[in-house]
Scaffold this motif. Structure first.
Motif, PDB file in Angstrom:
ATOM      1  N   ASP A 230       6.683  -7.176  -8.185  1.00  0.00           N
ATOM      2  CA  ASP A 230       6.928  -5.752  -8.004  1.00  0.00           C
ATOM      3  C   ASP A 230       7.647  -5.498  -6.669  1.00  0.00           C
ATOM      4  OD1 ASP A 230       6.531  -3.012  -8.798  1.00  0.00           O
ATOM      5  OD2 ASP A 230       5.107  -2.882  -7.108  1.00  0.00           O
ATOM      6  N   PHE A 231       7.183  -6.185  -5.654  1.00  0.00           N
ATOM      7  CA  PHE A 231       7.796  -6.106  -4.325  1.00  0.00           C
ATOM      8  C   PHE A 231       9.267  -6.515  -4.415  1.00  0.00           C
ATOM      9  CE2 PHE A 231       9.081  -8.661  -0.622  1.00  0.00           C
ATOM     10  CZ  PHE A 231       8.874  -7.793   0.425  1.00  0.00           C
ATOM     11  N   ALA A 232       9.506  -7.664  -5.035  1.00  0.00           N
ATOM     12  CA  ALA A 232      10.870  -8.202  -5.117  1.00  0.00           C
ATOM     13  C   ALA A 232      11.791  -7.269  -5.910  1.00  0.00           C
ATOM     14  CB  ALA A 232      10.854  -9.587  -5.752  1.00  0.00           C
TER      15      ALA A 232
ATOM     16  N   GLU B 245       0.801  -1.227   0.000  1.00  0.00           N
ATOM     17  CA  GLU B 245       0.000   0.000   0.000  1.00  0.00           C
ATOM     18  C   GLU B 245       0.834   1.278   0.000  1.00  0.00           C
ATOM     19  OE1 GLU B 245      -1.427   0.888   4.296  1.00  0.00           O
ATOM     20  OE2 GLU B 245      -1.467  -1.308   4.105  1.00  0.00           O
ATOM     21  N   TYR B 246       2.164   1.157   0.132  1.00  0.00           N
ATOM     22  CA  TYR B 246       2.968   2.370   0.366  1.00  0.00           C
ATOM     23  C   TYR B 246       3.501   3.042  -0.895  1.00  0.00           C
ATOM     24  CZ  TYR B 246       2.912   1.510   5.377  1.00  0.00           C
ATOM     25  OH  TYR B 246       2.526   1.350   6.670  1.00  0.00           O
ATOM     26  N   GLU B 247       3.360   2.401  -2.018  1.00  0.00           N
ATOM     27  CA  GLU B 247       3.890   2.959  -3.271  1.00  0.00           C
ATOM     28  C   GLU B 247       5.356   3.410  -3.109  1.00  0.00           C
ATOM     29  OE1 GLU B 247       1.142   5.912  -4.611  1.00  0.00           O
ATOM     30  OE2 GLU B 247      -0.364   4.405  -5.079  1.00  0.00           O
ATOM     31  N   LEU B 248       6.172   2.446  -2.795  1.00  0.00           N
ATOM     32  CA  LEU B 248       7.568   2.744  -2.495  1.00  0.00           C
ATOM     33  C   LEU B 248       8.429   2.712  -3.760  1.00  0.00           C
ATOM     34  CD1 LEU B 248       7.678   0.299   0.519  1.00  0.00           C
ATOM     35  CD2 LEU B 248       7.741   2.806   0.693  1.00  0.00           C
ATOM     36  N   ASP B 249       9.524   3.461  -3.711  1.00  0.00           N
ATOM     37  CA  ASP B 249      10.497   3.366  -4.800  1.00  0.00           C
ATOM     38  C   ASP B 249      11.482   2.228  -4.549  1.00  0.00           C
ATOM     39  OD1 ASP B 249       9.804   5.756  -6.447  1.00  0.00           O
ATOM     40  OD2 ASP B 249      10.145   6.740  -4.515  1.00  0.00           O
ATOM     41  N   TYR B 250      11.853   2.091  -3.284  1.00  0.00           N
ATOM     42  CA  TYR B 250      12.793   1.025  -2.923  1.00  0.00           C
ATOM     43  C   TYR B 250      12.386   0.409  -1.595  1.00  0.00           C
ATOM     44  CZ  TYR B 250      16.001   2.839  -6.453  1.00  0.00           C
ATOM     45  OH  TYR B 250      16.569   3.233  -7.626  1.00  0.00           O
ATOM     46  N   ILE B 251      12.739  -0.858  -1.450  1.00  0.00           N
ATOM     47  CA  ILE B 251      12.620  -1.489  -0.138  1.00  0.00           C
ATOM     48  C   ILE B 251      14.044  -1.845   0.285  1.00  0.00           C
ATOM     49  CG2 ILE B 251      11.723  -3.472   1.138  1.00  0.00           C
ATOM     50  CD1 ILE B 251       9.408  -3.493  -0.976  1.00  0.00           C
ATOM     51  N   VAL B 252      14.544  -1.098   1.249  1.00  0.00           N
ATOM     52  CA  VAL B 252      15.943  -1.269   1.652  1.00  0.00           C
ATOM     53  C   VAL B 252      15.996  -2.237   2.822  1.00  0.00           C
ATOM     54  CG1 VAL B 252      17.974  -0.103   2.606  1.00  0.00           C
ATOM     55  CG2 VAL B 252      16.560   1.046   0.888  1.00  0.00           C
ATOM     56  N   THR B 253      16.931  -3.188   2.724  1.00  0.00           N
ATOM     57  CA  THR B 253      17.144  -4.044   3.888  1.00  0.00           C
ATOM     58  C   THR B 253      18.629  -4.118   4.231  1.00  0.00           C
ATOM     59  OG1 THR B 253      17.098  -6.312   4.687  1.00  0.00           O
ATOM     60  CG2 THR B 253      16.689  -6.015   2.366  1.00  0.00           C
ATOM     61  N   LEU B 254      18.895  -4.150   5.515  1.00  0.00           N
ATOM     62  CA  LEU B 254      20.274  -4.198   5.997  1.00  0.00           C
ATOM     63  C   LEU B 254      20.708  -5.618   6.301  1.00  0.00           C
ATOM     64  CD1 LEU B 254      19.222  -1.187   6.648  1.00  0.00           C
ATOM     65  CD2 LEU B 254      21.243  -1.093   8.104  1.00  0.00           C
ATOM     66  N   CYS B 255      19.818  -6.550   5.988  1.00  0.00           N
ATOM     67  CA  CYS B 255      20.152  -7.965   6.175  1.00  0.00           C
ATOM     68  C   CYS B 255      20.260  -8.604   4.801  1.00  0.00           C
ATOM     69  CB  CYS B 255      19.082  -8.656   7.003  1.00  0.00           C
ATOM     70  SG  CYS B 255      19.296 -10.447   7.060  1.00  0.00           S
ATOM     71  N   ALA B 256      21.460  -9.073   4.449  1.00  0.00           N
ATOM     72  CA  ALA B 256      21.687  -9.632   3.108  1.00  0.00           C
ATOM     73  C   ALA B 256      20.835 -10.876   2.876  1.00  0.00           C
ATOM     74  CB  ALA B 256      23.168  -9.967   2.932  1.00  0.00           C
ATOM     75  N   SER B 257      20.662 -11.682   3.928  1.00  0.00           N
ATOM     76  CA  SER B 257      19.864 -12.900   3.760  1.00  0.00           C
ATOM     77  C   SER B 257      18.415 -12.567   3.466  1.00  0.00           C
ATOM     78  CB  SER B 257      19.957 -13.781   5.003  1.00  0.00           C
ATOM     79  OG  SER B 257      21.276 -14.247   5.143  1.00  0.00           O
ATOM     80  N   CYS B 258      17.873 -11.599   4.234  1.00  0.00           N
ATOM     81  CA  CYS B 258      16.501 -11.173   3.952  1.00  0.00           C
ATOM     82  C   CYS B 258      16.412 -10.670   2.517  1.00  0.00           C
ATOM     83  CB  CYS B 258      16.064 -10.035   4.879  1.00  0.00           C
ATOM     84  SG  CYS B 258      15.875 -10.517   6.597  1.00  0.00           S
ATOM     85  N   ALA B 259      17.351  -9.811   2.126  1.00  0.00           N
ATOM     86  CA  ALA B 259      17.297  -9.189   0.803  1.00  0.00           C
ATOM     87  C   ALA B 259      17.291 -10.247  -0.293  1.00  0.00           C
ATOM     88  CB  ALA B 259      18.488  -8.247   0.625  1.00  0.00           C
ATOM     89  N   SER B 260      18.194 -11.217  -0.176  1.00  0.00           N
ATOM     90  CA  SER B 260      18.292 -12.247  -1.199  1.00  0.00           C
ATOM     91  C   SER B 260      17.031 -13.110  -1.229  1.00  0.00           C
ATOM     92  CB  SER B 260      19.530 -13.091  -0.924  1.00  0.00           C
ATOM     93  OG  SER B 260      19.545 -14.220  -1.728  1.00  0.00           O
ATOM     94  N   HIS B 261      16.528 -13.424  -0.052  1.00  0.00           N
ATOM     95  CA  HIS B 261      15.309 -14.239   0.023  1.00  0.00           C
ATOM     96  C   HIS B 261      14.117 -13.483  -0.567  1.00  0.00           C
ATOM     97  CE1 HIS B 261      12.492 -17.251   1.592  1.00  0.00           C
ATOM     98  NE2 HIS B 261      11.734 -16.228   1.947  1.00  0.00           N
ATOM     99  N   LEU B 262      13.989 -12.199  -0.186  1.00  0.00           N
ATOM    100  CA  LEU B 262      12.854 -11.407  -0.672  1.00  0.00           C
ATOM    101  C   LEU B 262      12.929 -11.249  -2.186  1.00  0.00           C
ATOM    102  CD1 LEU B 262      12.734  -8.561   2.027  1.00  0.00           C
ATOM    103  CD2 LEU B 262      11.309 -10.604   1.917  1.00  0.00           C
TER     104      LEU B 262
END
Lengths: 180, 776
Positions: free
Chosen positions: B631-633, B599-616
């Protein structure tokens, strides 16, 4: 790659896998080089030589006190000193020789000899195996064909990953590149 | 009946392997040497393109397998070969022993074949009273020891020259020196006799070529050539997955196979055999055999050996029809997935494989040898992705290992531990409530003190803030004490968010480009290391608000308005569930996360966890197959890449700014690349560029991309292996002389900082965000 580069790459890559490279102008020269690698009383095998080449080698063997076998190599599985065969092709990228060895005697001469000497015409050296896929396909599509890519002498690293040369095949591989 | 191995038995075997000093040093030397020789072997070759080509060739060959089989069969039969198709392992064994009986063969010689290992052929033939001798040196050694190979191409890599010398002394009845050259000669002599007296030779095949009816054999020792030349009968055993359309396809694979297997450009011998070759030996024994020879005219069999090809299905056709698992048939059996595996490096192949070894073995064991032999094995993976990065055929090994794990649990029941984890993770509120309860319940076990001056845990919000578990609660065992584990924070990041957000300047200058950034925290940073997130947000804020150079091209704007969002409904990324074989739970959690951010209409989803980022980025779109998830990924980006590429900072900004404000000045800084950052997301340089931009001296550690041994539930399941992988890593870091180790994954921080503190190492461990953030 031009032809000169292909030849020099072949020599370089073959040397890297412990093959010893020689150059000769003629077949007779190449036989001389092979014989120069022999000691007195060597038993050598060269099956499948045609009538124009065989007498040249026979003569050199007699002169140098060397026994030349032409067939029935199965009787000599304890080992012969040297096998001399023609190679059909060379592959520069890996320093490989291609030996069409459908005849059992020719095959054995490349397997049970301590030293394998392969004679290779310069004009038969190709840049890569994939470049000559059609030629290889033709070679291998013949029924009862047995085609060997040989890259250096027999080797193993099965004990502690230490390279040792000469397990079940030749301990040395010499490739004599013939100009003509 | 063979006794089933329990997980406890398996762990005992692991402990024994870890204590085997020769094995450990041999594996370690090999791991390092392999990487170098592989690199040299591929020099000047576009490896990625070549691997993609091999994958494509194999993929098509698998797709057209039935057609290729028919083509091969018809050509090979015309050439005088007996072609057999064996549906099962036992069928193949029966076919081969019948060939032996029909031809009157008593003595059999073999060249190395993993497919023969797969069907336990030797055991079968020996039970039939036949004498079988392996002729590959390594294979002969393990045969004499009555064990299986511990590597697909180096069967005896687990043994020392002394063990071989002792073995050969027994075989020859003569004391043999432990000198490798000599031992090789002993094998040459002993085995030559076996070649000569053999009635039948058995080989595998690396390639089975349909259009010419040819088999291709890739070897080094020359034994396969004698096996296919001296005996009067030649039997080839190969999986149907070895079928290829043409020799050109085989040559392309041959370009990768030896390079990837042993770092050789080509093996000493590649042998192409098209039908029965000339045989000039004794024809007296039952020749030609009665086994369906009638179709062949006497002339065509004169002076020819008898040749049989047994193509083995053993579940392969079923695998081929599975849209996801069919890719495992692309395997060319180079063994590279073991060569680079951090677990294999610690325990060797007998512990990391049933028959097939390494990552591919973890998967194929289930298909070829059943769940009972795979269920412990399949858990022994750190999910580091080194296998996938090196695979000659581009197989997505780490993901398929997790898929097999799930499959086994779906079929044979989920253990309580993983069921509960799945249940809890599915329900975010329950999960977070449990974490909050745990933060209170851990009280008797925690300390609020920094452990040493090397302790890089920041002072937390209050003096009572728990820092570490002083000693582990009873649910853990002593074997987990190799690292100092952090305590759960009193105030998770989600509870800090309001004040974090209030403190961030939300500039709304109209001449600035706006970027709306969502923060995905992941559980570890939310509940254990909230300070890493706080640090990261400070860095983003600072670099965007100080950004006013002319050099900002990407958005054609000179300055940035950054709006930060932290969707409260986000949960665990779901990777831990997948690692425990709870795919359904992982899918549920993925949906929750996608919805939380949508719902947030984001440009980026930043994560500081590499494992989360790769999984997402990679797993979520597979688990939730819709455009919203895609789109999320697509928007997911790891911290370092975001800062270095999107914020596109001017190098002097970090430096200028930090020279006044950097929390600490270091002599030397080194970097540990989280597996899921360098291999999972392909980010290798951004973090190092950022480290260098701080003005500190950067030193590269050896093997900076090798796994730290954390692997989430891996380190909980296999603490002993995790500990040993960690120790190796800490040594590499210490050897750089760095006083700070930076990484970009809270899991790696937990493992590395925990180990460094526990062992009083000379360096501190921080998250990249903590290095880049301003001292508070």
């Amino acid at each position: 790659m031009n032809n000169i580069n292909i030849i020099s790459e072949f020599k370089e890559k073959a040397s890297l896998v412990s093959a010893v490279i020689h150059e000769a102008d003629t077949i007779e020269d190449s036989f001389r080089i092979a014989i120069s690698l022999c000691k007195k009383n060597f038993i050598i095998a060269s099956p499948q030589l045609d009538n124009s080449n065989l007498p040249l080698l026979e003569k050199l063997c007699i002169e140098n006190g060397i026994t030349l076998l032409k067939e029935n190599l199965r009787k000599y599985t304890n080992g012969i000193d040297m096998g001399i065969t023609f190679a059909d092709f060379g592959i520069a990228e890996t320093g490989t020789i291609v030996v069409s060895s459908d005849s059992e005697d020719k095959r054995l001469s490349t397997m049970i000899s301590e030293i394998h000497v392969a004679l290779l015409y310069k004009s038969n050296i190709r840049a890569t195996a994939l470049d000559m896929a059609d030629e290889l396909s033709a070679l291998t599509s013949r029924p009862s064909s047995y085609t060997a890519f040989i890259t250096g002498p027999s080797r193993t690293a099965d004990i502690e990953r230490v390279l040792a040369i000469g397990v079940h095949g030749p301990i040395a591989l010499h490739v004599i590149i013939i100009a003509a | 009946m063979e006794k089933l191995e329990t997980i406890k038995d398996y762990k005992n075997r692991i402990d024994n392997a870890l204590e085997n000093q020769f094995l450990r040093s041999a594996m370690d030397k090999f791991a390092i040497a392999y990487r170098e020789s592989r690199k040299n072997a591929f020099a000047g070759i576009d490896t990625d393109t070549l691997i993609a080509e091999v994958a494509e060739i194999k993929r098509n060959a698998i797709k057209n397998n039935d057609k290729l089989f028919e083509e091969f069969k018809s050509v090979a039969q015309k050439n005088g070969v007996h072609v057999h198709l064996a549906a099962t392992a036992n069928e193949a064994n029966e076919i081969i022993s019948k060939i032996a009986k029909d031809t009157g063969s008593q003595k059999i010689i073999k060249s190395k074949s993993m497919t023969a290992e797969e069907i336990h052929l030797n055991k079968w033939l020996e039970n039939e009273g036949l004498k079988v001798t392996e002729t590959d040196l390594g294979e002969w050694i393990v045969q004499l020891r009555h064990e299986g190979p511990s590597h697909m191409v180096m069967p005896a890599i687990h043994l020392s020259r002394f063990q071989v010398a002792e073995l050969f002394s027994g075989v020859t009845g003569k004391e043999q020196d432990a000198e490798i050259e000599r031992l090789v000669k002993v094998a040459r002599k002993e085995l030559r006799e076996k070649f000569v007296e053999a009635d039948m030779g058995i080989t595998g095949a690396n390639f089975v070529i349909a259009d010419t009816g040819t088999i291709g054999l890739v070897t080094n020792e020359g034994n396969a050539r004698l096996v296919t030349t001296l005996p009067k009968v030649h039997v080839v055993l190969a999986g149907i997955d070895k079928l290829l359309p043409t020799i050109k396809d085989a040559l392309t694979i041959a370009k990768v196979l030896p390079r990837n297997a042993t770092g050789q450009k080509l093996t000493s011998y590649v042998t192409w055999i098209t039908g029965p070759s000339e045989y000039l030996g004794d024809n007296s024994v039952n020749y030609p055999s009665q086994s369906s020879m009638s179709a062949l005219s006497p002339e065509s069999t004169f002076n020819k050996r008898e040749m049989h090809i047994v193509l083995l299905d053993n579940g392969r056709r079923k695998i081929a029809s599975d849209p996801d698992f069919s890719q495992i048939l692309q395997c060319v059996r180079c063994g590279a997935c073991a060569n680079v595996c951090p677990v294999y490096r610690m325990v060797g192949g007998h512990t990391l494989g049933y028959i097939y070894i390494g990552a591919i073995g973890l998967i194929t064991t289930y298909f070829f040898h059943g769940a009972k032999n795979a269920k412990n094995l399949v858990q022994n993976c750190t999910n580091c992705g080194a296998c996938k990065a090196v695979c000659a055929a581009g197989i997505d090994l780490p993901r398929l290992i997790k898929e097999v794990h799930t499959k086994i649990q779906d079929e044979h029941g989920h253990p309580l531990k993983s069921l509960m984890l799945g249940k809890v993770l599915r329900d975010r509120k329950m999960f977070h409530t449990l974490l909050r309860i745990a933060s209170v319940a851990q009280k008797p076990f925690i300390t609020t003190q920094n452990i040493s001056d090397k302790d890089s845990s920041p002072k937390r919000v209050s003096a009572e803030e728990p820092l570490y578990l002083r000693h582990l609660p009873l649910i853990f065992f002593k074997e987990h004490n190799f690292r100092t584990l952090p305590a759960i924070t009193k105030v998770p990041f989600r509870d800090r968010w309001k004040s974090v957000k209030a403190n961030t300047k939300q500039l709304k200058e109209t001449n600035k480009k706006s970027l709306k950034i969502g923060i995905f925290s992941g559980c570890v940073q939310d509940f254990v290391y909230p300070e890493q997130l706080e640090a990261g947000l400070k860095v983003i804020q600072r670099l965007s608000s100080n950004f006013n150079t002319d050099n900002y091209n990407e958005h054609n704007n000179k300055q940035l308005n950054i709006t930060l969002e932290f969707p409260m409904d986000q949960s665990c990324c779901g990777l831990p569930a997948l690692m425990m074989g709870e795919k359904d739970a992982a899918a549920d959690v993925a949906v929750q996360n996608v919805n939380a951010f949508s719902e947030y209409e984001l440009d980026y989803i930043v994560t500081l966890c590499a494992s989360c980022a790769s999984h997402l980025k990679h797993a979520v779109p597979k688990l939730v197959n819709n455009t919203v998830a895609k789109d999320f990924a697509d928007k997911v980006i790891p911290f370092s890449q975001f800062v270095n590429q999107v914020l596109s900072y001017e190098k002097q900004h970090i430096k200028k700014f930090d020279n006044n404000n950097l929390p600490l000045k270091y002599n030397k800084i080194t970097w540990h690349s989280p597996c899921h950052l360098c291999r999972g997301l392909g980010i290798k340089d951004d973090p190092k560029q950022l480290i260098k931009a701080t003005g500190n001296t950067f030193v590269q550690a050896k093997e900076e991309e090798t796994c730290c041994g954390f692997g989430g539930s891996f380190s909980a399941n296999f603490p002993a292996i995790s500990r040993e992988i960690l120790n190796r890593k800490l040594d590499d870091v210490e050897n750089t002389g760095a006083d700070l180790l930076v990484t970009e994954c809270p899991g790696c921080v937990m493992q590395l900082r925990g180990g460094a503190l526990n062992q009083n190492r000379k360096f501190k461990v921080v998250h990249l965000a903590e290095l880049l953030s301003v001292k508070s």
